[in-house]
Write an enzyme that holds these catalytic residues in place. Structure first.
Site, mmCIF file in Angstrom:
data_model
loop_
_atom_site.group_PDB
_atom_site.id
_atom_site.type_symbol
_atom_site.label_atom_id
_atom_site.label_comp_id
_atom_site.label_asym_id
_atom_site.label_seq_id
_atom_site.Cartn_x
_atom_site.Cartn_y
_atom_site.Cartn_z
ATOM 1 N N HIS A 134 0.802 -1.226 0.000
ATOM 2 C CA HIS A 134 0.000 0.000 0.000
ATOM 3 C C HIS A 134 0.836 1.278 0.000
ATOM 4 O O HIS A 134 0.460 2.277 0.622
ATOM 5 C CB HIS A 134 -0.962 0.014 1.184
ATOM 6 C CG HIS A 134 -2.009 -1.060 1.126
ATOM 7 N ND1 HIS A 134 -2.502 -1.565 -0.072
ATOM 8 C CD2 HIS A 134 -2.679 -1.728 2.116
ATOM 9 C CE1 HIS A 134 -3.418 -2.486 0.190
ATOM 10 N NE2 HIS A 134 -3.539 -2.621 1.490
ATOM 11 N N HIS A 156 -10.394 1.806 -0.232
ATOM 12 C CA HIS A 156 -10.368 0.791 0.816
ATOM 13 C C HIS A 156 -11.590 0.890 1.726
ATOM 14 O O HIS A 156 -11.478 0.797 2.956
ATOM 15 C CB HIS A 156 -9.083 0.925 1.642
ATOM 16 C CG HIS A 156 -8.573 -0.364 2.199
ATOM 17 N ND1 HIS A 156 -9.069 -0.915 3.353
ATOM 18 C CD2 HIS A 156 -7.615 -1.221 1.758
ATOM 19 C CE1 HIS A 156 -8.426 -2.043 3.616
ATOM 20 N NE2 HIS A 156 -7.535 -2.255 2.663
ATOM 21 N N GLU A 179 -11.825 -4.087 -3.621
ATOM 22 C CA GLU A 179 -10.763 -3.152 -3.980
ATOM 23 C C GLU A 179 -10.382 -3.343 -5.448
ATOM 24 O O GLU A 179 -9.666 -4.276 -5.803
ATOM 25 C CB GLU A 179 -9.543 -3.365 -3.079
ATOM 26 C CG GLU A 179 -9.844 -3.226 -1.599
ATOM 27 C CD GLU A 179 -8.690 -3.715 -0.740
ATOM 28 O OE1 GLU A 179 -7.543 -3.281 -0.978
ATOM 29 O OE2 GLU A 179 -8.940 -4.552 0.159
#
Length: 375
Positions: free
Chosen positions: A131, A206, A338
């Site tokens: 991420h 998210h 996602e």
């Protein structure tokens, strides 16, 4: 006679009032709240469509903080995990509603090669990168670019410049994230990005959805995913480079199924990338998932231009979070869809490419559309 005239006047006034659409149900966007952080403003915006559906977004992590939609009886409830105050997003939480980047998901050994040059990234997931690093987009304050209504759509646009070498990624990356709410009960998220030197990009949202109104776990929802295969992972959750057909496995949601029996059997939730079934090789907006809660009657249909989708039902208990209206969350209280390119794509040339070059524009569109059973 005067009595008749007065009665007629009152009746006309009541009819006119009843025909008028309530103010809260008019298409609108407004800045609801603002606080200061290090001489910058954290803003919270409220978008409402003509059906009364409401979403809230903030420039902190370009986050979707709230979605309120009706059930089959017209009762509105929150259907994403989140907080009532923007200050709460500055504390500990699992990236609720955040924009994730510069590279969503994992990169093996925190390293990739692009055009013959090897780039070392920050290792924030043991020996790997996830991420975008420990200071990824989910912890960045975006600029509020604009907010407006146009025809049947209300919109807010956030922008952020990710500087060269942030998290180890090359190039200054200029990112735009637009949240749009339509009168068709759609949340449209549009991403664009440009760079001044070769780099890789993979952005996603998210949000943790819960169609029950965040009152019960999501395992009893039924899930149907437009995907015939997953990217096979190794023991640490990073793709090996192979595709695994889902038929006959616990990953098979090609027909509507609850997740409860499988999660009970596996003893854990889901955290896996699906290769979406696409009708063409070009990035077209197509259906990726349909999730239904039969109790409330709420239905979520998700569409994306992306080739992949991380299906995530975390195993962790989120009872340390106090969310909307003071509600305590628990284990299996949210699911994520996602939309993304594949994890570790820069290290697998057979995967859809994530490289971005000067003069090119990264584009992604994802749509979350809310309905009720029978619509």
């Amino acid at each position: 006679m005067k009595i008749h005239i007065a009665f007629f006047g009152i009746t006309f006034l009541l009819l006119a009032t009843s025909c008028r659409q309530p103010d809260s149900y008019r298409l609108s966007v407004s800045q609801e709240y603002s606080v200061r952080k290090e001489d910058r403003s954290i803003d919270l915006f409220r978008l409402v469509n003509r059906n009364g559906m409401t979403i809230k977004v903030t420039n902190y992590a370009a986050s979707l903080t709230d979605v309120s939609v009706p059930d089959r009886h017209g009762k509105f409830a929150h259907v994403v995990l989140g907080f009532d105050s923007v200050e709460s997003y500055l504390g500990r939480h699992p990236k609720l509603g955040a924009t994730v980047g510069r590279y969503a998901n994992r990169i093996r050994n925190a390293r990739f090669c692009l055009d013959g040059t090897t780039y070392q990234l920050e290792k924030n997931n043991k020996e790997h990168s996830i991420h975008g690093g420990s200071r990824g987009f989910n912890l960045q304050l975006f600029d509020t670019d604009t907010f407006y209504t146009q025809k049947d759509t209300a919109a807010v646009v956030f922008k952020y410049r990710s500087p060269h070498q942030e998290g180890g990624f090359p190039g200054n990356l200029d990112v735009s994230v637009a949240y749009k709410l339509t009168n068709r009960n759609e949340i449209i998220i549009e991403y664009t990005a440009v760079t001044d030197r070769p780099t890789v990009v993979n952005l996603t949202n998210h949000s943790y959805f819960n169609l029950s109104g965040c009152t019960t776990p999501v395992l009893q929802h039924t899930y149907m995913l437009w995907a015939d295969s997953i990217t096979r992972n190794d023991s640490i959750g990073i793709p090996t480079g192979e595709l695994l057909p889902v038929a006959g496995t616990e990953y098979d949601f090609t027909s509507p199924l609850s997740a409860k029996a499988r999660v009970d059997s596996m003893g854990k939730g889901y955290d896996i990338n699906y290769k979406l079934r696409k009708s063409s090789g070009t990035p077209s907006l197509e259906l990726a998932a349909v999730v239904t809660d039969s109790v409330s009657g709420r239905v979520l249909k998700a569409y994306t231009t992306e080739p992949g989708m991380q299906f995530y039902i975390p195993n962790s208990n989120m009872d340390y979070l106090t969310g909307h209206d003071g509600r305590r969350y628990g284990q299996y209280y949210g699911f994520c869809l996602e939309m993304q390119h594949f994890p570790d794509s820069p290290n697998h040339p057979q995967f859809p490419p994530t490289s971005l070059y000067p003069g090119e524009t990264y584009r992604q569109t994802t749509v979350y559309k809310f309905e009720t059973i029978g619509e």
